[in-house]
Motif scaffolding. Structure first.
Motif, mmCIF file in Angstrom:
data_model
loop_
_atom_site.group_PDB
_atom_site.id
_atom_site.type_symbol
_atom_site.label_atom_id
_atom_site.label_comp_id
_atom_site.label_asym_id
_atom_site.label_seq_id
_atom_site.Cartn_x
_atom_site.Cartn_y
_atom_site.Cartn_z
ATOM 1 N N LYS A 1 34.285 21.987 -35.919
ATOM 2 C CA LYS A 1 34.100 23.295 -35.336
ATOM 3 C C LYS A 1 34.908 24.003 -34.642
ATOM 4 N N LEU A 2 35.574 23.198 -33.671
ATOM 5 C CA LEU A 2 36.485 23.467 -32.810
ATOM 6 C C LEU A 2 37.773 23.925 -33.480
ATOM 7 N N ARG A 3 38.081 22.802 -34.359
ATOM 8 C CA ARG A 3 39.344 23.075 -34.998
ATOM 9 C C ARG A 3 39.411 24.433 -35.975
ATOM 10 N N ILE B 1 37.615 27.184 -35.167
ATOM 11 C CA ILE B 1 37.717 28.145 -34.269
ATOM 12 C C ILE B 1 39.132 28.493 -33.755
ATOM 13 N N ALA B 2 40.031 27.469 -33.706
ATOM 14 C CA ALA B 2 41.214 27.488 -33.066
ATOM 15 C C ALA B 2 42.082 28.121 -34.194
ATOM 16 N N ASP B 3 41.898 27.674 -35.425
ATOM 17 C CA ASP B 3 42.633 28.244 -36.843
ATOM 18 C C ASP B 3 42.356 29.518 -36.812
ATOM 19 N N ASP B 4 40.947 30.106 -36.633
ATOM 20 C CA ASP B 4 40.609 31.404 -36.807
ATOM 21 C C ASP B 4 41.450 32.499 -35.715
ATOM 22 N N LEU B 5 41.470 31.597 -34.469
ATOM 23 C CA LEU B 5 42.070 32.409 -33.288
ATOM 24 C C LEU B 5 43.552 32.644 -33.384
ATOM 25 N N SER B 6 44.303 31.609 -34.107
ATOM 26 C CA SER B 6 45.680 31.742 -34.534
ATOM 27 C C SER B 6 45.822 32.742 -35.764
ATOM 28 N N LYS B 7 44.901 32.967 -36.397
ATOM 29 C CA LYS B 7 45.275 33.938 -37.471
ATOM 30 C C LYS B 7 44.871 35.299 -37.074
ATOM 31 N N ASN C 1 47.045 36.663 -26.166
ATOM 32 C CA ASN C 1 46.349 36.243 -27.341
ATOM 33 C C ASN C 1 44.808 36.228 -27.330
ATOM 34 N N ALA C 2 44.174 36.194 -28.478
ATOM 35 C CA ALA C 2 42.775 35.997 -28.708
ATOM 36 C C ALA C 2 42.353 34.894 -27.971
ATOM 37 N N TRP C 3 41.103 35.109 -27.056
ATOM 38 C CA TRP C 3 40.740 33.646 -26.564
ATOM 39 C C TRP C 3 39.068 33.813 -26.563
ATOM 40 N N THR C 4 38.382 32.636 -26.524
ATOM 41 C CA THR C 4 36.930 32.711 -26.712
ATOM 42 C C THR C 4 36.406 31.620 -26.120
ATOM 43 N N PHE C 5 34.905 31.618 -25.645
ATOM 44 C CA PHE C 5 34.276 30.348 -25.306
ATOM 45 C C PHE C 5 33.727 29.861 -26.643
ATOM 46 N N ALA C 6 33.869 28.489 -26.620
ATOM 47 C CA ALA C 6 33.309 27.871 -28.004
ATOM 48 C C ALA C 6 32.656 26.440 -27.679
#
Length: 209
Positions: free
Chosen positions: A98-100, A102-108, A87-92
């Motif tokens: 903002k972190l929530r 980013i997590a929602d965006d990654l889930s999409k 799955n997509a992952w990133t450093f944030a």
């Protein structure tokens, strides 16, 4: 194709693909991956081209590189090559809001372009693919063949490493300065084992000490 920090981008690939009039395209991949949307864009550009696309995984097709590989009409892997899907992952960094987000965006991204890129080839059920992506799975050539991610296992090849004289000035400078952006110890502690494997692959790819 190259990996992170490479000159290989969706825009550059589109320019090259649009200039091809041949009936067959051969794409050789040895890459730890890259930007998810560039990877999806390159995948789509290859899929829509009229030519027959053969993907050769010469060493490693990890992360975004495996997304590109799925565009092949025929995918070949030597027995000593590997693929990694996740799955997509990133450093944030940022506050809780903002972190929530980013997590929602990654889930999409996971539910959309990432999963869709593998689903047309995967021989199993969607929920089984989701499990493999969640576990950041490294796959041998034989496993890729079993799952539908490869069509043929070919004779093993030995990759030739560039000598210092053969390296471009860009690669030498990247090797010099990439060490400055290595994750700090506290960041490494928060990585999964598979993420560390990918990071170690990146370091080896750029010869970062």
């Amino acid at each position: 194709m190259g990996g992170w920090f490479s000159e290989t981008s969706a825009r550059e690939i589109r320019r090259k693909i649009n200039a091809i009039e041949a009936d067959d395209i051969h794409v050789h991949i040895n890459s730890p991956g890259g930007d998810v949307f560039d990877s999806v864009a390159i995948h789509n550009q290859l899929k829509k081209h009229r030519a027959n696309v053969t993907i050769h995984i010469d060493g490693l097709a990890a992360s975004g590189a495996s997304v590109i590989a799925m565009a092949g009409d025929h995918i070949e892997m030597p027995g000593n090559a590997m693929m990694m899907i996740h799955n997509a992952w990133t450093f944030a960094a940022g506050n809780a809001k903002k972190l929530r987000k980013i997590a929602d965006d990654l889930s999409k991204i996971d539910a959309g372009p990432v999963k869709a890129s593998y689903l047309n080839r995967f021989v199993g059920e969607e929920k089984e693919l989701i499990k493999l992506l969640e576990e950041e799975t490294f796959l041998t050539a034989e496993e890729c063949l079993a799952f539908g991610f490869a069509d043929e296992i070919v004779e093993d090849i030995e990759l030739e490493e560039e000598t210092q004289e053969e390296e471009s000035a860009k690669n030498q400078l990247l090797a010099k300065y990439a060490a400055q952006i290595q994750p700090q110890p506290e960041v490494k502690m928060n990585m999964t084992i598979q993420q560390l494997k990918v990071w170690n692959t990146i370091q080896k790819y750029w010869k970062v000490s």
